[in-house]
Design a protein around this motif. Structure first.
Motif, PDB file in Angstrom:
ATOM      1  N   GLN A 191     -12.907  14.633  -6.884  1.00  0.00           N
ATOM      2  CA  GLN A 191     -11.558  14.357  -6.390  1.00  0.00           C
ATOM      3  C   GLN A 191     -11.226  12.863  -6.380  1.00  0.00           C
ATOM      4  O   GLN A 191     -10.069  12.491  -6.161  1.00  0.00           O
ATOM      5  CB  GLN A 191     -11.371  14.967  -5.006  1.00  0.00           C
ATOM      6  CG  GLN A 191     -11.489  16.487  -5.038  1.00  0.00           C
ATOM      7  CD  GLN A 191     -10.812  17.153  -3.878  1.00  0.00           C
ATOM      8  OE1 GLN A 191      -9.608  17.320  -3.869  1.00  0.00           O
ATOM      9  NE2 GLN A 191     -11.600  17.525  -2.884  1.00  0.00           N
ATOM     10  N   LEU A 192     -12.219  12.035  -6.657  1.00  0.00           N
ATOM     11  CA  LEU A 192     -11.947  10.612  -6.857  1.00  0.00           C
ATOM     12  C   LEU A 192     -10.950  10.380  -7.982  1.00  0.00           C
ATOM     13  O   LEU A 192     -10.244   9.358  -7.994  1.00  0.00           O
ATOM     14  CB  LEU A 192     -13.252   9.873  -7.202  1.00  0.00           C
ATOM     15  CG  LEU A 192     -14.017   9.144  -6.110  1.00  0.00           C
ATOM     16  CD1 LEU A 192     -15.309   8.589  -6.687  1.00  0.00           C
ATOM     17  CD2 LEU A 192     -13.181   8.029  -5.503  1.00  0.00           C
ATOM     18  N   ILE A 193     -10.894  11.286  -8.947  1.00  0.00           N
ATOM     19  CA  ILE A 193     -10.004  11.118 -10.100  1.00  0.00           C
ATOM     20  C   ILE A 193      -8.544  11.093  -9.661  1.00  0.00           C
ATOM     21  O   ILE A 193      -7.673  10.650 -10.416  1.00  0.00           O
ATOM     22  CB  ILE A 193     -10.239  12.236 -11.146  1.00  0.00           C
ATOM     23  CG1 ILE A 193      -9.671  11.839 -12.524  1.00  0.00           C
ATOM     24  CG2 ILE A 193      -9.658  13.557 -10.677  1.00  0.00           C
ATOM     25  CD1 ILE A 193     -10.339  10.675 -13.161  1.00  0.00           C
ATOM     26  N   LYS A 194      -8.269  11.516  -8.442  1.00  0.00           N
ATOM     27  CA  LYS A 194      -6.903  11.483  -7.922  1.00  0.00           C
ATOM     28  C   LYS A 194      -6.526  10.108  -7.377  1.00  0.00           C
ATOM     29  O   LYS A 194      -5.350   9.825  -7.181  1.00  0.00           O
ATOM     30  CB  LYS A 194      -6.748  12.529  -6.807  1.00  0.00           C
ATOM     31  CG  LYS A 194      -7.045  13.958  -7.228  1.00  0.00           C
ATOM     32  CD  LYS A 194      -6.923  14.889  -6.045  1.00  0.00           C
ATOM     33  CE  LYS A 194      -7.294  16.325  -6.420  1.00  0.00           C
ATOM     34  NZ  LYS A 194      -7.172  17.245  -5.264  1.00  0.00           N
ATOM     35  N   LEU A 195      -7.522   9.261  -7.145  1.00  0.00           N
ATOM     36  CA  LEU A 195      -7.292   7.958  -6.530  1.00  0.00           C
ATOM     37  C   LEU A 195      -6.995   6.879  -7.567  1.00  0.00           C
ATOM     38  O   LEU A 195      -7.292   7.052  -8.744  1.00  0.00           O
ATOM     39  CB  LEU A 195      -8.514   7.556  -5.704  1.00  0.00           C
ATOM     40  CG  LEU A 195      -8.563   8.039  -4.247  1.00  0.00           C
ATOM     41  CD1 LEU A 195      -8.458   9.549  -4.146  1.00  0.00           C
ATOM     42  CD2 LEU A 195      -9.818   7.530  -3.560  1.00  0.00           C
ATOM     43  N   PRO A 196      -6.441   5.736  -7.131  1.00  0.00           N
ATOM     44  CA  PRO A 196      -6.191   4.625  -8.065  1.00  0.00           C
ATOM     45  C   PRO A 196      -7.474   4.149  -8.739  1.00  0.00           C
ATOM     46  O   PRO A 196      -8.564   4.220  -8.153  1.00  0.00           O
ATOM     47  CB  PRO A 196      -5.602   3.532  -7.156  1.00  0.00           C
ATOM     48  CG  PRO A 196      -4.992   4.275  -6.014  1.00  0.00           C
ATOM     49  CD  PRO A 196      -5.889   5.458  -5.782  1.00  0.00           C
ATOM     50  N   GLU A 197      -7.332   3.639  -9.959  1.00  0.00           N
ATOM     51  CA  GLU A 197      -8.482   3.195 -10.746  1.00  0.00           C
ATOM     52  C   GLU A 197      -9.316   2.154 -10.009  1.00  0.00           C
ATOM     53  O   GLU A 197     -10.547   2.157 -10.084  1.00  0.00           O
ATOM     54  CB  GLU A 197      -7.993   2.648 -12.084  1.00  0.00           C
ATOM     55  CG  GLU A 197      -7.292   3.693 -12.941  1.00  0.00           C
ATOM     56  CD  GLU A 197      -6.552   3.087 -14.111  1.00  0.00           C
ATOM     57  OE1 GLU A 197      -6.339   1.860 -14.105  1.00  0.00           O
ATOM     58  OE2 GLU A 197      -6.198   3.823 -15.049  1.00  0.00           O
ATOM     59  N   LYS A 198      -8.658   1.255  -9.301  1.00  0.00           N
ATOM     60  CA  LYS A 198      -9.355   0.194  -8.572  1.00  0.00           C
ATOM     61  C   LYS A 198     -10.325   0.766  -7.533  1.00  0.00           C
ATOM     62  O   LYS A 198     -11.433   0.245  -7.346  1.00  0.00           O
ATOM     63  CB  LYS A 198      -8.334  -0.706  -7.881  1.00  0.00           C
ATOM     64  CG  LYS A 198      -8.918  -1.900  -7.133  1.00  0.00           C
ATOM     65  CD  LYS A 198      -7.791  -2.754  -6.566  1.00  0.00           C
ATOM     66  CE  LYS A 198      -8.359  -4.018  -5.904  1.00  0.00           C
ATOM     67  NZ  LYS A 198      -9.145  -3.688  -4.693  1.00  0.00           N
ATOM     68  N   LEU A 199      -9.919   1.849  -6.872  1.00  0.00           N
ATOM     69  CA  LEU A 199     -10.774   2.446  -5.846  1.00  0.00           C
ATOM     70  C   LEU A 199     -11.915   3.248  -6.468  1.00  0.00           C
ATOM     71  O   LEU A 199     -13.010   3.328  -5.903  1.00  0.00           O
ATOM     72  CB  LEU A 199      -9.944   3.319  -4.913  1.00  0.00           C
ATOM     73  CG  LEU A 199      -8.875   2.576  -4.109  1.00  0.00           C
ATOM     74  CD1 LEU A 199      -8.122   3.526  -3.202  1.00  0.00           C
ATOM     75  CD2 LEU A 199      -9.501   1.444  -3.287  1.00  0.00           C
ATOM     76  N   ILE A 200     -11.667   3.849  -7.630  1.00  0.00           N
ATOM     77  CA  ILE A 200     -12.744   4.533  -8.351  1.00  0.00           C
ATOM     78  C   ILE A 200     -13.821   3.519  -8.723  1.00  0.00           C
ATOM     79  O   ILE A 200     -15.021   3.753  -8.532  1.00  0.00           O
ATOM     80  CB  ILE A 200     -12.212   5.237  -9.605  1.00  0.00           C
ATOM     81  CG1 ILE A 200     -11.212   6.331  -9.210  1.00  0.00           C
ATOM     82  CG2 ILE A 200     -13.359   5.846 -10.421  1.00  0.00           C
ATOM     83  CD1 ILE A 200     -10.516   6.985 -10.391  1.00  0.00           C
ATOM     84  N   ASP A 201     -13.401   2.365  -9.232  1.00  0.00           N
ATOM     85  CA  ASP A 201     -14.347   1.305  -9.566  1.00  0.00           C
ATOM     86  C   ASP A 201     -15.126   0.846  -8.337  1.00  0.00           C
ATOM     87  O   ASP A 201     -16.325   0.554  -8.411  1.00  0.00           O
ATOM     88  CB  ASP A 201     -13.612   0.107 -10.179  1.00  0.00           C
ATOM     89  CG  ASP A 201     -13.307   0.305 -11.658  1.00  0.00           C
ATOM     90  OD1 ASP A 201     -13.790   1.292 -12.245  1.00  0.00           O
ATOM     91  OD2 ASP A 201     -12.588  -0.542 -12.220  1.00  0.00           O
ATOM     92  N   ALA A 202     -14.443   0.779  -7.192  1.00  0.00           N
ATOM     93  CA  ALA A 202     -15.108   0.342  -5.963  1.00  0.00           C
ATOM     94  C   ALA A 202     -16.247   1.280  -5.585  1.00  0.00           C
ATOM     95  O   ALA A 202     -17.333   0.836  -5.190  1.00  0.00           O
ATOM     96  CB  ALA A 202     -14.090   0.252  -4.820  1.00  0.00           C
TER      97      ALA A 202
END
Length: 244
Positions: A191-202
């Motif tokens: 479900q991370l795929i729903k979040l902004p790219e910057k937060l996925i990288d974090a």
């Protein structure tokens, strides 16, 4: 590891209109709320964890004019640009952007980004809502696996302690965005795929640091700080997101 926040649906009367809104609870000391109107004209409220419904409603009251105005503006935009030949079925998120989910009647199943704010999902006409949900989740998982692998490969080239790409697994996680085993296997919440790219990288950088320091010691945070100067802000932002 990085944990999730909570989301609840509430109702209140705004200028003689009963309105549903979503409240996202986050762990933050500041005793205030943040307001936004989503792509479907729904009010989203971010509030500190532990704040009561009565306290939230009291803080919303001074903003009734703004809420009514912004909600009406978004609803007018949606009416001015109706999705021809599609049915609106709510809102979903992909890489941090809201999409209006629209069901299409086709012979073959598919999920397609139709525009900047519409996501089309096609199944056979006789399929029920459960089938739609399964197809959408399958698409999410496929997108997540591909995107997460790309970002892990990208960051692995930039950190000196990663010499071999770690094994990646994705699954639905109730309380975490990700974790890393002692053997070097990284598991990420799809479900991370729903979040902004910057937060996925974090989240990915956090777990890559666990390949070197499998703990949350001072050494771990020093390592994280060396590759992510804004990790503390990213962690606070992650706590604002609900478990969708």
């Amino acid at each position: 590891d990085l944990h999730l926040s909570l989301r609840r649906q509430r109702q209140m009367c705004i200028r003689d209109r009963l309105m549903n809104y979503y409240i996202h609870y986050r762990k933050r000391r500041r005793h205030s709320i943040a307001l936004s109107i989503d792509a479907l004209g729904k009010l989203q409220v971010s509030a500190p964890y532990g704040m009561s419904r009565q306290e939230v409603d009291a803080l919303l009251l001074p903003h009734q004019k703004w809420i009514a105005q912004k909600t009406a503006e978004q609803e007018a935009r949606m009416q001015a640009h109706p999705p021809a030949q599609y049915r609106e079925e709510g809102q979903v998120f992909y890489l941090g952007k809201p999409y209006i989910l629209q069901r299409l009647q086709k012979q073959r199943t598919s999920v397609t980004i139709l525009s900047d704010h519409r996501l089309g999902i096609a199944v056979h006409a006789r399929s029920d809502g459960g089938t739609y949900q399964k197809i959408l989740e399958k698409w999410y998982r496929r997108q997540a696996l591909n995107y997460f692998n790309q970002r892990i490969a990208f960051w692995a080239e930039k950190v000196p302690w990663v010499h071999t790409l770690p094994t990646l697994k994705i699954r639905k996680m109730r309380r975490q965005w990700g974790n890393c085993t002692v053997s070097g296997c990284i598991t990420l919440n799809w479900q991370l795929i729903k979040l902004p790219e910057k937060l996925i990288d974090a989240v990915i950088l956090h777990e890559l640091c666990h390949l070197q320091e499998h703990n949350h010691s001072k050494r771990f945070y020093a390592l994280l700080s060396s590759i992510s100067r804004n990790w503390q802000q990213d962690r606070r932002t992650l706590k604002n997101y609900a478990h969708w």
